[in-house]
Structure formats: structure tokens, C-alpha cells
Write a protein that holds these residues in place. Structure first.
Motif, PDB file in Angstrom:
ATOM      1  N   ASN A   1       1.260  32.249  64.301  1.00 17.12           N
ATOM      2  CA  ASN A   1       1.504  30.802  64.326  1.00 17.12           C
ATOM      3  C   ASN A   1       0.163  30.093  64.545  1.00 17.12           C
ATOM      4  O   ASN A   1      -0.323  29.995  65.666  1.00 17.12           O
ATOM      5  CB  ASN A   1       2.488  30.462  65.447  1.00 17.12           C
ATOM      6  CG  ASN A   1       2.846  28.985  65.483  1.00 17.12           C
ATOM      7  OD1 ASN A   1       2.597  28.248  64.528  1.00 17.12           O
ATOM      8  ND2 ASN A   1       3.428  28.553  66.587  1.00 17.12           N
TER       9      ASN A   1
ATOM     10  N   VAL B   1       3.415  31.232  60.257  1.00 18.65           N
ATOM     11  CA  VAL B   1       3.801  29.824  60.213  1.00 18.65           C
ATOM     12  C   VAL B   1       2.652  29.042  59.604  1.00 18.65           C
ATOM     13  O   VAL B   1       1.504  29.163  60.053  1.00 18.65           O
ATOM     14  CB  VAL B   1       4.107  29.272  61.619  1.00 18.65           C
ATOM     15  CG1 VAL B   1       4.472  27.788  61.551  1.00 18.65           C
ATOM     16  CG2 VAL B   1       5.231  30.071  62.273  1.00 18.65           C
TER      17      VAL B   1
ATOM     18  N   GLN C   1       1.355  25.513  59.374  1.00 18.54           N
ATOM     19  CA  GLN C   1       1.528  24.197  59.996  1.00 18.54           C
ATOM     20  C   GLN C   1       0.590  23.172  59.370  1.00 18.54           C
ATOM     21  O   GLN C   1      -0.544  23.486  59.013  1.00 18.54           O
ATOM     22  CB  GLN C   1       1.279  24.262  61.496  1.00 18.54           C
ATOM     23  CG  GLN C   1       1.477  22.907  62.185  1.00 18.54           C
ATOM     24  CD  GLN C   1       1.265  22.943  63.670  1.00 18.54           C
ATOM     25  OE1 GLN C   1       1.860  23.757  64.371  1.00 18.54           O
ATOM     26  NE2 GLN C   1       0.421  22.064  64.182  1.00 18.54           N
TER      27      GLN C   1
ATOM     28  N   ARG D   1      10.949  25.200  68.319  1.00 21.72           N
ATOM     29  CA  ARG D   1       9.966  25.732  69.279  1.00 21.72           C
ATOM     30  C   ARG D   1      10.045  24.888  70.546  1.00 21.72           C
ATOM     31  O   ARG D   1       9.687  23.710  70.540  1.00 21.72           O
ATOM     32  CB  ARG D   1       8.560  25.686  68.685  1.00 21.72           C
ATOM     33  CG  ARG D   1       7.477  26.286  69.586  1.00 21.72           C
ATOM     34  CD  ARG D   1       6.104  26.155  68.928  1.00 21.72           C
ATOM     35  NE  ARG D   1       5.060  26.785  69.708  1.00 21.72           N
ATOM     36  CZ  ARG D   1       4.402  26.211  70.719  1.00 21.72           C
ATOM     37  NH1 ARG D   1       4.685  24.955  71.059  1.00 21.72           N
ATOM     38  NH2 ARG D   1       3.466  26.861  71.381  1.00 21.72           N
TER      39      ARG D   1
ATOM     40  N   ASP E   1       0.307  32.506  68.907  1.00 16.66           N
ATOM     41  CA  ASP E   1      -0.196  31.154  68.653  1.00 16.66           C
ATOM     42  C   ASP E   1      -1.719  31.168  68.783  1.00 16.66           C
ATOM     43  O   ASP E   1      -2.257  31.103  69.882  1.00 16.66           O
ATOM     44  CB  ASP E   1       0.447  30.208  69.681  1.00 16.66           C
ATOM     45  CG  ASP E   1      -0.016  28.767  69.543  1.00 16.66           C
ATOM     46  OD1 ASP E   1      -0.854  28.486  68.671  1.00 16.66           O
ATOM     47  OD2 ASP E   1       0.476  27.914  70.317  1.00 16.66           O
TER      48      ASP E   1
ATOM     49  N   VAL F   1      17.249  22.406  59.896  1.00 17.43           N
ATOM     50  CA  VAL F   1      16.058  23.078  60.435  1.00 17.43           C
ATOM     51  C   VAL F   1      16.477  24.389  61.097  1.00 17.43           C
ATOM     52  O   VAL F   1      17.423  24.423  61.881  1.00 17.43           O
ATOM     53  CB  VAL F   1      15.323  22.167  61.432  1.00 17.43           C
ATOM     54  CG1 VAL F   1      14.232  22.924  62.176  1.00 17.43           C
ATOM     55  CG2 VAL F   1      14.742  20.960  60.699  1.00 17.43           C
TER      56      VAL F   1
ATOM     57  N   ASP G   1       5.843  24.247  59.126  1.00 16.69           N
ATOM     58  CA  ASP G   1       5.909  23.379  60.299  1.00 16.69           C
ATOM     59  C   ASP G   1       5.129  22.101  59.995  1.00 16.69           C
ATOM     60  O   ASP G   1       3.910  22.156  59.813  1.00 16.69           O
ATOM     61  CB  ASP G   1       5.307  24.097  61.510  1.00 16.69           C
ATOM     62  CG  ASP G   1       5.310  23.259  62.781  1.00 16.69           C
ATOM     63  OD1 ASP G   1       5.695  22.070  62.723  1.00 16.69           O
ATOM     64  OD2 ASP G   1       4.903  23.787  63.833  1.00 16.69           O
TER      65      ASP G   1
ATOM     66  N   ILE H   1      12.067  26.176  57.973  1.00 16.02           N
ATOM     67  CA  ILE H   1      11.317  25.097  58.630  1.00 16.02           C
ATOM     68  C   ILE H   1      11.363  25.285  60.142  1.00 16.02           C
ATOM     69  O   ILE H   1      12.425  25.543  60.726  1.00 16.02           O
ATOM     70  CB  ILE H   1      11.895  23.724  58.260  1.00 16.02           C
ATOM     71  CG1 ILE H   1      11.767  23.488  56.755  1.00 16.02           C
ATOM     72  CG2 ILE H   1      11.188  22.604  59.024  1.00 16.02           C
ATOM     73  CD1 ILE H   1      12.483  22.249  56.275  1.00 16.02           C
ATOM     74  N   LEU H   2      10.214  25.130  60.764  1.00 11.61           N
ATOM     75  CA  LEU H   2      10.076  25.148  62.222  1.00 11.61           C
ATOM     76  C   LEU H   2       9.669  23.761  62.689  1.00 11.61           C
ATOM     77  O   LEU H   2       8.842  23.102  62.049  1.00 11.61           O
ATOM     78  CB  LEU H   2       9.023  26.176  62.621  1.00 11.61           C
ATOM     79  CG  LEU H   2       8.712  26.376  64.107  1.00 11.61           C
ATOM     80  CD1 LEU H   2       8.248  27.813  64.344  1.00 11.61           C
ATOM     81  CD2 LEU H   2       7.629  25.424  64.621  1.00 11.61           C
ATOM     82  N   LEU H   3      10.235  23.340  63.808  1.00 13.20           N
ATOM     83  CA  LEU H   3       9.819  22.078  64.425  1.00 13.20           C
ATOM     84  C   LEU H   3       9.401  22.317  65.871  1.00 13.20           C
ATOM     85  O   LEU H   3      10.135  22.930  66.647  1.00 13.20           O
ATOM     86  CB  LEU H   3      10.961  21.058  64.402  1.00 13.20           C
ATOM     87  CG  LEU H   3      11.083  20.145  63.187  1.00 13.20           C
ATOM     88  CD1 LEU H   3      12.238  19.178  63.389  1.00 13.20           C
ATOM     89  CD2 LEU H   3       9.801  19.371  62.939  1.00 13.20           C
ATOM     90  N   GLY H   4       8.216  21.828  66.219  1.00 12.24           N
ATOM     91  CA  GLY H   4       7.754  21.865  67.603  1.00 12.24           C
ATOM     92  C   GLY H   4       7.858  20.469  68.192  1.00 12.24           C
ATOM     93  O   GLY H   4       6.934  19.660  68.066  1.00 12.24           O
TER      94      GLY H   4
END
Length: 348
Positions: free
Chosen positions: A186, A209, A211, A328, A167, A324, A257, A286-289
Motif C-alpha cells: 500500500n 494498492v 493510490q 481502511r 504501508d 466500495v 484508492d 476500491i479502497l477508501l481511507g
């Protein structure tokens, strides 16, 4: 800018979903028969219309071509990469090696505590560990690369046998991390903070990723505005992916994201979550935080808590029901437990 957008809706799950797919009453999401849909929502900036998948051929020709192209992306099986499996729910465990992250700053910012937390996250079911050395919480300030690297370099050495994500917004940190065998980059800025980041990703062909965020951490929560938040984000992704392809990114190992809480207020965040299936038509995982995010506090009021596990679980399960693939989260064991029980109930 496109005129029409396609979102899968009216989902079915488990054995009944498989039955309906076999009867050709529904279409499988990501090629998975255990989650399918019977209708689509056709969205423009002026209207929304829900129709059965059986009525697509009756649409005007121009709209029909766009919808069918979108459907190919929605139903196609996603190729696995970065040791992630996109036919099931992947949990990304958060490891913040910072003194000032919004919910766990200072807890794991030394080598032993950080490594022990990584072990705990993996044993609890995290498929990948997202390592960060710079806080990007609302109001946080940028730190220099040397300080960021000093926070994470030693633990990345210890985590070489783990599946790791890095990250960071800085190209120099990306390159050093890639050389230490991180499996995914990320960048919360959408590769816009550092113009050299794209060159590094091209050089090493590293998955990443992408975002969405509006503004930077210092000002992103100061009255964020959109014409239409879900469509503005969609257009951003579509335009950015095209730009990356034109500038040398020749692989599809990209995760999207929408950036919950990054330049979005409560209304924006809820709209994104409720319409998250729209982004499947872009054709990428798809990533979701959503873990411990402020929107949970804003909804729960007096029922807010330090770790916001209840709100994280409920929004995570909602996201899973919309297909999804990556969540995260900080509290991996609790989320993994909820996913196991949820999957068992859906598929029994």
C-alpha cells in the motif's frame, strides 16, 4: 483523455435488488445481486446526463461502445486476492508503528503494544492489517529507510500468520516486507516516490494498492487544485494502469484508492465520496481511507471528537451503499458493528 465516463447510479439493495435483477430491471454491481442499479450517469467535462440502462442502445454509436465497455467492468465479479473477498465488505485495520501519525502516533510504536493492537484488530473483524512505519500525515517529513524498517521489522515477524498489508513508499522496505510474507503493498504515493518500486512489484508479482495523491505530505494540503477532481483522478488511474501494464505489471491484482485527504480540500473530498461509484468502471476493487480524517472535523464543527467515530461510520456506510469493497479504518470493532447491523437491515 476520454470524452465520456460512466457511473452506476440509482442503487437497490437486498431482496428487492435480487428481485429486480431477476426481472432484468437492474444490473448487478460486481456480479452481486444484492446490490444493483437501474440508471447510469454519463459524464463529460462539460455535462452530466442520467439515463436508464434500458436506453443505452439508443445512444449514438461512439458513446454506446464506450458505455458498454464501462458497464462490463462495473458488473463483472471481481477476482479475490490477498485473502480479501470482494463480494463483501473488507475491513483493513490500521496499525501505525510511528511516534507521529495524525491520530494514533506513539500509541503502538513498540513490539508488545503493536502486536496486541494487531490481535485486537483481527479479533474485531479486520480481514487485513495495514502496517506502517512512516507517517504520511499532512506536513510530515520523510524518514530514512533504516529508521522505517527498524520500526516494523520485528512486528512483521510476529505477524507472519496474519493477513498483512505494508504501508510504505520505499522499494527497499517493500522487498524486505514481501520476504516477510506481507500480502499487499500500500503505497500512498501511487508508486511515484521511488522509481524502483515497480521493479519490486514485477519481480515478486505482489498485489498492491494504487493510490492517488497530489504533491507530497509536506506540501499536499497547500491549496490543492484540480480542473475536475473526480475526472482528473479517473484519468490518473487509467493512465497509470496502462503505464504499469506496458512496463511489466501483467496481473490485475490491483486495488484503487482515490486518496481522501492526500492533496484534497473539503470540497474535493466530498466530491470524491459522492461520486465514488464512478471508479467501478475501471474494473478494479476500491479502497477508501476515511477513518478519522480532517474532512469529518470540517463538516462536524463543534461536534468534532478525538476519534471521529460517528463521521467514520456514516461515511463508511455511504461508501458501502456505492459498492466500495475495502474500508481502511482505525476503529475496527465499531465499524464492523455498524456494517453487521447495516447489512442485516438491508438484507432482511
Amino acid at each position: 483523455m476520454r470524452r465520456y465516463y460512466t457511473s452506476a447510479c440509482n442503487f437497490y439493495y437486498g431482496k428487492y435488488s435480487k428481485f429486480l435483477v431477476n426481472k432484468r430491471e437492474t444490473l448487478p454491481l460486481h456480479g452481486k445481486n444484492n446490490i444493483s442499479f437501474s440508471h447510469i450517469k454519463i459524464i463529460s467535462r462539460n455535462s452530466e446526463k442520467i439515463i436508464s440502462i434500458k436506453k443505452i442502445d439508443s445512444l449514438p454509436e461512439k458513446i454506446k461502445i464506450q458505455i458498454k465497455n464501462d458497464l462490463k467492468n462495473i458488473i463483472k465479479k471481481k477476482k479475490n486476492f490477498s485473502n480479501l473477498k470482494f463480494n463483501e465488505t473488507n475491513i483493513m485495520g490500521v496499525l501505525n508503528l510511528t511516534p507521529d501519525s495524525f491520530s494514533d502516533g506513539g500509541k503502538f510504536n513498540n513490539l508488545n503494544s503493536g502486536y496486541n493492537q494487531a490481535l485486537k484488530l483481527c479479533k474485531s473483524g479486520a480481514r487485513i492489517i495495514d502496517v506502517g512505519g512512516e507517517s504520511t500525515r499532512p506536513g510530515s517529513k520523510t524518514i530514512d529507510a533504516s529508521k522505517e524498517w527498524s520500526r516494523i521489522s520485528k512486528i512483521l515477524d510476529k505477524l507472519k500468520k496474519f493477513n498483512t498489508s505494508l504501508d510504505t513508499r520505499k522499494s527497499i522496505i517493500m522487498e524486505k516486507g514481501i520476504k516477510k510474507k506481507v500480502n499487499l503493498i500500500n503505497d500512498v504515493s501511487g508508486l511515484e516516490f521511488d522509481q524502483n518500486s515497480i521493479k519490486i512489484l514485477i519481480k515478486y508479482k505482489t498485489p498492491f494498492v494504487l493510490q492517488h495523491s497530489q504533491g507530497d505530505p509536506q506540501n499536499m494540503q497547500k491549496n490543492p487544485k484540480y480542473q475536475n477532481v473526480i475526472l482528473d483522478i479517473y484519468d490518473y488511474f487509467e493512465k497509470k494502469i496502462k503505464f504499469l501494464k506496458q512496463n511489466g505489471i501483467n496481473h490485475n491484482n490491483i486495488i484503487l484508492d482515490p486518496g481522501i485527504g492526500f492533496g484534497k480540500n473539503l470540497k474535493h473530498n466530498l466530491s470524491i465520496l459522492k461520486n465514488i461509484s464512478l471508479y467501478h468502471s475501471l474494473g478494479f476493487p476500491i479502497l477508501l481511507g476515511i477513518s478519522r480524517k480532517r474532512f469529518i472535523k470540517e463538516i462536524s464543527g463543534i461536534n468534532d471528537s478525538m476519534e471521529r467515530i460517528g463521521g467514520t461510520v456514516s461515511s463508511s456506510l455511504f461508501a458501502i451503499m456505492r459498492g466500495v469493497q475495502i474500508l481502511r479504518v482505525h476503529d475496527v470493532n465499531e465499524i464492523k458493528q455498524s456494517v453487521k447491523v447495516f447489512d442485516k437491515l438491508l438484507n432482511s
